[in-house]
Design an enzyme around this catalytic site. Sequence first.
Site, short mmCIF file in Angstrom:
data_model
loop_
_atom_site.label_atom_id
_atom_site.label_comp_id
_atom_site.label_asym_id
_atom_site.label_seq_id
_atom_site.Cartn_x
_atom_site.Cartn_y
_atom_site.Cartn_z
N HIS A 1 0.87 -1.19 0.04
CA HIS A 1 -0.02 0.09 -0.16
C HIS A 1 0.84 1.20 0.07
O HIS A 1 1.71 1.40 0.83
CB HIS A 1 -0.90 -0.06 1.18
N HIS B 1 -7.96 8.11 -3.19
CA HIS B 1 -8.40 6.89 -3.52
C HIS B 1 -9.55 7.23 -4.74
O HIS B 1 -10.02 5.96 -5.32
CB HIS B 1 -8.86 6.00 -2.58
N ARG C 1 -0.53 22.07 -1.17
CA ARG C 1 -0.32 20.65 -1.07
C ARG C 1 -0.92 19.99 0.70
O ARG C 1 0.11 20.28 1.47
CB ARG C 1 1.20 20.19 -1.42
N CYS D 1 7.37 20.99 -4.01
CA CYS D 1 6.97 19.65 -3.49
C CYS D 1 7.87 18.55 -4.07
O CYS D 1 8.45 18.69 -5.41
CB CYS D 1 5.80 19.33 -4.06
N TYR E 1 8.49 9.90 0.64
CA TYR E 1 9.47 11.13 0.58
C TYR E 1 10.91 10.61 0.57
O TYR E 1 11.81 11.09 1.30
CB TYR E 1 9.38 12.31 1.63
C1 HEM Z 1 -2.29 6.42 -1.11
C2 HEM Z 1 -4.71 2.07 -2.37
C3 HEM Z 1 -6.90 1.79 1.91
C4 HEM Z 1 -4.48 5.88 3.18
C5 HEM Z 1 -2.84 4.84 -1.87
C6 HEM Z 1 -2.66 4.78 -3.36
C7 HEM Z 1 -3.33 3.77 -3.53
C8 HEM Z 1 -3.99 3.19 -2.54
C9 HEM Z 1 -3.18 2.93 -5.10
C10 HEM Z 1 -1.91 5.71 -4.17
C11 HEM Z 1 -2.89 6.56 -4.69
C12 HEM Z 1 -2.02 7.57 -5.73
O1 HEM Z 1 -1.42 8.53 -5.12
O2 HEM Z 1 -2.50 7.51 -7.29
C13 HEM Z 1 -5.58 1.63 -1.32
C14 HEM Z 1 -6.40 0.44 -1.25
C15 HEM Z 1 -6.82 0.45 -0.20
C16 HEM Z 1 -6.57 1.67 0.71
C17 HEM Z 1 -6.67 -0.48 -2.54
C18 HEM Z 1 -7.87 -0.67 0.50
C19 HEM Z 1 -8.11 -1.75 0.03
C20 HEM Z 1 -6.58 2.88 2.56
C21 HEM Z 1 -6.84 3.37 3.99
C22 HEM Z 1 -6.32 4.46 4.30
C23 HEM Z 1 -5.36 4.84 3.13
C24 HEM Z 1 -7.93 2.57 4.72
C25 HEM Z 1 -6.24 5.20 5.42
C26 HEM Z 1 -6.76 4.91 6.63
C27 HEM Z 1 -3.76 6.41 2.16
C28 HEM Z 1 -2.77 7.41 2.20
C29 HEM Z 1 -2.23 7.33 0.82
C30 HEM Z 1 -2.71 6.48 0.34
C31 HEM Z 1 -2.52 8.42 3.43
C32 HEM Z 1 -0.98 8.46 0.63
C33 HEM Z 1 -1.86 9.56 0.15
C34 HEM Z 1 -0.42 10.59 -0.08
O3 HEM Z 1 0.38 10.45 -1.15
O4 HEM Z 1 -0.22 11.50 0.89
N1 HEM Z 1 -3.71 4.30 -1.42
N2 HEM Z 1 -5.68 2.26 -0.20
N3 HEM Z 1 -5.75 3.95 2.18
N4 HEM Z 1 -3.75 5.60 0.95
FE1 HEM Z 1 -4.76 3.88 0.61
N1 MTE Z 2 2.34 20.63 6.88
C1 MTE Z 2 1.26 20.16 7.44
N2 MTE Z 2 1.01 20.39 8.79
N3 MTE Z 2 0.35 19.26 6.72
C2 MTE Z 2 0.68 18.79 5.60
O1 MTE Z 2 -0.01 18.07 4.51
N4 MTE Z 2 2.41 19.35 3.42
C3 MTE Z 2 3.72 19.50 3.28
C4 MTE Z 2 4.17 20.92 3.81
N5 MTE Z 2 4.06 20.89 5.13
C5 MTE Z 2 1.73 19.60 4.83
C6 MTE Z 2 2.71 20.33 5.67
C7 MTE Z 2 4.05 19.09 1.86
S1 MTE Z 2 4.22 17.71 1.19
C8 MTE Z 2 4.54 20.23 1.09
S2 MTE Z 2 5.20 20.11 -0.73
C9 MTE Z 2 4.48 21.62 1.72
O2 MTE Z 2 3.81 21.76 2.84
C10 MTE Z 2 3.35 22.42 0.82
O3 MTE Z 2 3.06 23.92 1.06
P1 MTE Z 2 2.08 24.81 0.57
O4 MTE Z 2 0.73 23.97 0.55
O5 MTE Z 2 2.19 26.08 1.46
O6 MTE Z 2 2.49 24.94 -0.94
MO MO Z 3 5.18 17.71 -0.88
#
Ligand code: HEM
Ligand code: MTE
Ligand code: MO
Length: 479
Positions: free
Chosen positions: A40, A64, A139, A186, A324
């Site tokens: 994941h 998602h 972001r 970013c 990151y």
């Molecule tokens: C990112 C799939 C469940 C939290 C992703 C991504 C995929 C994915 C493919 C990357 C998406 C993209 O950026 O293109 C799945 C699948 C799930 C699932 C198939 C269930 C079967 C969950 C759950 C949570 C979660 C339950 C939270 C409680 C996140 C987070 C990211 C993420 C935080 C990253 C977002 C970022 O880039 O900051 N997931 N996910 N996911 N997922 Fe899930």
């Molecule tokens: N700080 C908090 N508290 N929450 C966030 O989601 N995103 C980070 C950073 N600081 C983030 C954060 C990321 S990944 C980036 S690239 C920059 O904030 C983006 O800042 P901006 O939204 O002011 O352009």
């Molecule tokens: Mo970022």
Amino acid sequence: SSRLPVFSHDEVTKHRSLEDGVWVTFKGGVYDITEFVAMHPGGNKILLAAGGALEPFWALYAVHDQDHVLEILSQYKVGELSPEDLKKQEDAKSLDPYSSDPERHPVLRVKCKKPFNAEPPPEILGDSYITPHVLFFKRNHLSVPQVDPASYRLNVEGFPGGALSLSLEDLKTRFPKHTIIATMQCAGNRRSEMNKVKRVNGLNWGITAIGNAKWSGVRLRDVLLAAGFGPEVAKWARHVHFEGLDKDVTGTAYGTSIPINKAISEEGDVLLAYEMNGEDIPSDHGFPVRVVVPGVVGARSVKWLGRIVISAEESSSHWQQHDYKGFSPGTDWKKVDPKSAPAIQELPVQSAITVPADGAVIDRSNETLTVKGYAWSGGGREVVRVDVSLDGGKTWQVAQLRSGDEGQPTEPSPPPGRAWAWKLWELTAPLPPEAEELEIICKAVDNSYNVQPDTIPPIWNLRGLLSNAWHRVKVKVTE
Ligand code: HEM
Ligand code: MTE
Ligand code: MO
């Protein structure tokens, strides 16, 4: 036809660990995602939904809301949820955590609504040396927290003498005000180009997840000294952690850390900023206080700053330990070991063409062509040259660099090692005769003579980070 079995909600709740299997429900389907947990992209958070519905979590992480995510999920379907239990779930739909997010400018190109992630059109970004906050990329990993400036407290912890708690007023009156112009980028800027070479996971940023602003506030260094930093603390302190006031469903705040030498150095210019471009920091950008770590990946510039902790260790947060980080083009989601790579801090040299746009059509009657863009490097390294080619890289011309708006006085040269701000660049050259299509390329050189890689495949990585190959746009020339 083969009908899948029907499960009750109680049956699903028995599968909430890797040992008992991880089951989830989504829109009345039951899925066994045990095998997917380790792959994941969002890390271990996925286990929060184990034994129950995905919907409330995906409402918070609407990243998602994409076809390819549903495709992945569909591979793991094992049954249907009983109709009575499905109805109960629908009745309990949770409130939208994003209802108090601020208004945003309609010109922004939205990559994800919830959390809100957006970038400006390139031709507008390149128009101003200082990016107006409405156009500055946004972001957010979570919803924007509402912070009352009157009751706001910044807690500074980890010192032998105990914690320091500072109000906004304390910050503004007890420490000298310091201003820097710094570019924030970013780690995912230009990810879409990497995505075209081979699928990566992450928001599909174009070339404008970057902006340049004037930030004012207090030096982190001054606050650390006030909290008790000295030779004794220097013996063990190695990192400074930052925590935001934005929290996920488990109450975990956005958090990350930077090395102590960057934090404490007078030349590091790390700010606890309360102003952006001369005004209070807008809520999307961290009101009332955000960290600005110049020369370093945007992820470390924590917004809505609630807590600073000095420590012997790096932050243990997901964003420091799992996200990151850069990996080899040969590393896939099955093989990736986050511990094998260091957290991204200083960014590599970058440049991109903001004008003309890819696919633009240029009239042959124009005798000259003007190409514009931005260039920047991490770690305070100054961009010293931008080379532009109008013929796919066969011949090159040197662009003119500027540190200010067109026709306006430019910013003075930065002290060595503290070039935090980007340069805008421009080249006006004769339109090559006869060519029907031009491949325009730019590449920057910084004062360590670092250059950008010419193509993406050798720097491709599964998360689509650090995308800094030569930027190429194709334009058509018509009669
Ligand atoms: C990112 C799939 C469940 C939290 C992703 C991504 C995929 C994915 C493919 C990357 C998406 C993209 O950026 O293109 C799945 C699948 C799930 C699932 C198939 C269930 C079967 C969950 C759950 C949570 C979660 C339950 C939270 C409680 C996140 C987070 C990211 C993420 C935080 C990253 C977002 C970022 O880039 O900051 N997931 N996910 N996911 N997922 Fe899930
Ligand atoms: N700080 C908090 N508290 N929450 C966030 O989601 N995103 C980070 C950073 N600081 C983030 C954060 C990321 S990944 C980036 S690239 C920059 O904030 C983006 O800042 P901006 O939204 O002011 O352009
Ligand atoms: Mo970022």
